[in-house]
Write an enzyme that holds these catalytic residues in place. Structure first.
Site, PDB file in Angstrom:
ATOM      1  N   HIS A 183      -3.248   7.265   9.442  1.00 32.87           N
ATOM      2  CA  HIS A 183      -3.760   7.718   8.145  1.00 32.87           C
ATOM      3  C   HIS A 183      -4.196   9.185   8.163  1.00 32.87           C
ATOM      4  O   HIS A 183      -4.275   9.807   7.121  1.00 32.87           O
ATOM      5  CB  HIS A 183      -4.865   6.799   7.620  1.00 32.87           C
ATOM      6  CG  HIS A 183      -6.213   7.031   8.206  1.00 32.87           C
ATOM      7  ND1 HIS A 183      -6.593   6.519   9.414  1.00 32.87           N
ATOM      8  CD2 HIS A 183      -7.279   7.737   7.756  1.00 32.87           C
ATOM      9  CE1 HIS A 183      -7.829   6.895   9.676  1.00 32.87           C
ATOM     10  NE2 HIS A 183      -8.277   7.636   8.693  1.00 32.87           N
ATOM     11  N   GLU A 206     -17.854  11.987  14.972  1.00 30.30           N
ATOM     12  CA  GLU A 206     -18.235  11.063  13.897  1.00 30.30           C
ATOM     13  C   GLU A 206     -19.700  10.679  14.068  1.00 30.30           C
ATOM     14  O   GLU A 206     -20.176  10.500  15.189  1.00 30.30           O
ATOM     15  CB  GLU A 206     -17.380   9.787  13.956  1.00 30.30           C
ATOM     16  CG  GLU A 206     -15.916  10.032  13.684  1.00 30.30           C
ATOM     17  CD  GLU A 206     -15.136   8.728  13.603  1.00 30.30           C
ATOM     18  OE1 GLU A 206     -14.762   8.341  12.504  1.00 30.30           O
ATOM     19  OE2 GLU A 206     -14.913   8.097  14.652  1.00 30.30           O
ATOM     20  N   HIS A 220      -4.494   9.723  16.051  1.00 32.62           N
ATOM     21  CA  HIS A 220      -4.725  10.770  15.068  1.00 32.62           C
ATOM     22  C   HIS A 220      -4.711  12.200  15.637  1.00 32.62           C
ATOM     23  O   HIS A 220      -4.083  13.089  15.084  1.00 32.62           O
ATOM     24  CB  HIS A 220      -6.076  10.552  14.388  1.00 32.62           C
ATOM     25  CG  HIS A 220      -6.276   9.168  13.860  1.00 32.62           C
ATOM     26  ND1 HIS A 220      -5.278   8.466  13.223  1.00 32.62           N
ATOM     27  CD2 HIS A 220      -7.362   8.349  13.854  1.00 32.62           C
ATOM     28  CE1 HIS A 220      -5.750   7.281  12.848  1.00 32.62           C
ATOM     29  NE2 HIS A 220      -7.001   7.180  13.221  1.00 32.62           N
ATOM     30  N   ASP A 262      -8.225   4.765  20.299  1.00 36.58           N
ATOM     31  CA  ASP A 262      -8.513   4.631  18.865  1.00 36.58           C
ATOM     32  C   ASP A 262      -8.210   5.925  18.109  1.00 36.58           C
ATOM     33  O   ASP A 262      -7.706   5.884  16.989  1.00 36.58           O
ATOM     34  CB  ASP A 262     -10.000   4.257  18.696  1.00 36.58           C
ATOM     35  CG  ASP A 262     -10.380   3.989  17.247  1.00 36.58           C
ATOM     36  OD1 ASP A 262      -9.543   3.445  16.505  1.00 36.58           O
ATOM     37  OD2 ASP A 262     -11.523   4.303  16.855  1.00 36.58           O
TER      38      ASP A 262
END
Ligand code: BG6
Length: 490
Positions: free
Chosen positions: A184, A222, A246, A241
């Protein structure tokens, strides 16, 4: 509240779509997929579309509609008008997975009949990795492979051997051009803006290489912790992850050569060349961290070795980038939530400014991309402080998409990617070859990971991250904050 996007002709799919949403009541579906499909339908991007929800839950269509409505109320970033909702609710059907292939097939046929004409199927597998292959087999048993595309969620394996095996099993049922592996981050508007920025402008291309760029940072700290994802996260960790997915994908957009055209195959080729040029990840260039308190979280092994933080230095050993370090960092429970790419330019060969003038005192010139939902960019440089003498300050040119008044047209990442998959456009999806190569370069790290170091929640990770980037420094936290594009609140 965001206004409706203006829809240019030809951006929607050519055929009506039946979306088979496997994992329809799960977290991702409720947070992103149902709100995303609602927005795409309401805004007119996908006029002919029906959604068949599938999951382990023993509910009926009414029950599913209720879950969808609650999901929209809770997670849609845009207002949900009653008329829009009732039109959308009519397009939702549901079958439990326990019904098996016959029931599923009947539900899809029913949806296709309601749509009429020649439709296409989009199977969206929003399920944990161990359930993905059985869902693929169910689709095959139900004879739902023709006229279909399938969207797969990460992780695409956990190492090279499992990725190769997963791809091989997938290819027994679906051809590679039917498969859309979603990442994404690539659907985020600012990620695509990297391509626009690099290839639509002559200004930066001449300096986009080792002769002018000193180093690059891709930094995605994050603030959030695990939420309810302990089981997933324990088995995954920050590297699998976030990085192998990403961050490496963003790195490829930043580092790739100009593609021969802006089409899916040439773009994938160039990205895969970047991955082929990557040096294997040396565990000596990796800092793994775990926030203090992680082992006491529900569902976490009290002796867990899973990293909740990772920082690494990697190298792209090709003509453009040889010798330019790429520093990547991401982790949970850190001081700030940010997503930046920061490009540090080389300093001038010689300085004629007097000692104490401030030249170089605030680091090199930087080009910074902020991957926040609407793009932001900044170019920092030294300029003269007004007044007598020659004192220098770090100044910056800044752009925020909000300045253009078009921020409301931004599609959320999942919306954009669902639409692309319906249109059969692979540009923003990852390929089997690319994924396998990324696992291959990860092998030394996966085989001999350095020990995890504890870090206090709310910081920037273990202390050794500073040695990792030395003699450079981490760009975050920013010394100068982004300018507020709308200071008066107009
Ligand atoms: C997901 C990861 O893919 O991306 C999460 O599994 C992470 O751990 C998330 O928090 C970050 O995405 P975004 O769009 O919120 O930056």
């Amino acid at each position: 509240m965001a206004k409706l996007a203006k829809i240019p002709p030809g951006v929607g799919p050519r055929h009506p779509q039946v979306v088979v949403l496997v994992g329809a009541t799960g977290d991702l579906s409720r947070r992103k997929l149902l709100p995303g499909l609602f927005h795409l339908s309401r805004a007119g991007f996908i006029p002919g579309c029906r959604i068949v929800g599938v999951s382990l839950d023993q509910i009926d269509t009414e029950g599913f509609r209720k879950i969808a409505r609650e999901a929209l109320d809770q997670f849609s970033s845009r207002a949900v008008k009653e008329a829009d909702w009732s039109a959308f609710a009519d397009t939702l059907d549901y079958v439990p997975i326990s019904g098996g292939a016959v029931v599923l097939k009947a539900a899809i046929k029913g949806a296709e009949t309601k749509l009429g004409g020649e439709s296409r199927r989009l199977h969206y597998l929003s399920v944990p990795p161990n359930a993905a292959l059985s869902a693929v087999r169910l689709l095959a048993d139900a004879d739902l492979v023709d006229r279909s595309r399938i969207v797969m969620e990460k992780p695409f394996g956990t190492d090279l051997a499992s990725a190769v095996s997963l791809n091989a099993k997938l290819h027994e049922v679906f051809a590679e051009d039917q498969i859309f592996r979603i990442d994404h981050f690539l659907g985020k508007e600012p990620a695509q803006n990297i391509l626009a920025f690099r290839f639509a402008n002559g200004l930066f291309e001449p300096i986009w290489n080792r002769n002018f760029i000193d180093h690059v940072q891709i930094d995605v700290p994050e603030k959030i912790g695990l939420g309810k994802r302990a089981a997933f996260y324990e088995a995954t960790g920050a590297y699998r992850d976030m990085v192998v997915t990403h961050l490496f994908q963003i790195l490829a957009f930043m580092a790739m050569e100009p593609p021969t055209s802006l089409e899916p195959v040439p773009i994938s080729e160039e990205k895969n060349k970047v991955f082929r040029s990557m040096s294997p990840i040396d565990p000596k260039n990796v800092v793994r961290g775990q926030y203090a308190g992680y082992r006491a979280e529900d569902g976490v092994d009290p002796e867990s070795d899973t990293e909740t933080f990772i920082a690494l230095k990697c190298a792209i050993d090709n003509w453009r980038w040889a010798g330019v370090p790429f520093f990547l960092r991401t982790g949970k429970q850190l001081a700030e939530g940010q997503r930046i790419i920061s490009i540090a330019f080389r300093e001038p060969p010689k300085s004629m400014f007097p000692v104490g003038s401030g030249v170089g005192a605030q680091g090199p010139d930087h080009l910074t991309f902020d991957l926040a939902d609407a793009s932001k960019m900044s170019l920092s440089f030294y300029g003269k402080r007004p007044g007598p003498g020659m004192r220098l300050d770090k100044l910056s040119l800044q752009f925020a998409m909000h300045d253009t008044g078009m921020a409301g047209d931004v599609l959320e990442a999942y919306e954009r990617l669902i639409l692309d998959a319906m249109r059969g456009d692979h540009t923003l999806f990852t390929t089997a070859e690319g994924i396998e190569r990324l696992w291959e370069v990860s092998t030394p790290l996966l085989e001999a990971p350095p020990p995890v170091r504890l870090y206090p929640p709310g910081g920037w990770g273990p202390k050794s991250i500073h040695q990792l980037v030395a003699p450079h420094a981490w760009r975050l936290p920013f010394e100068r904050v982004w300018r507020d594009p709308n200071p008066e609140g107009h």
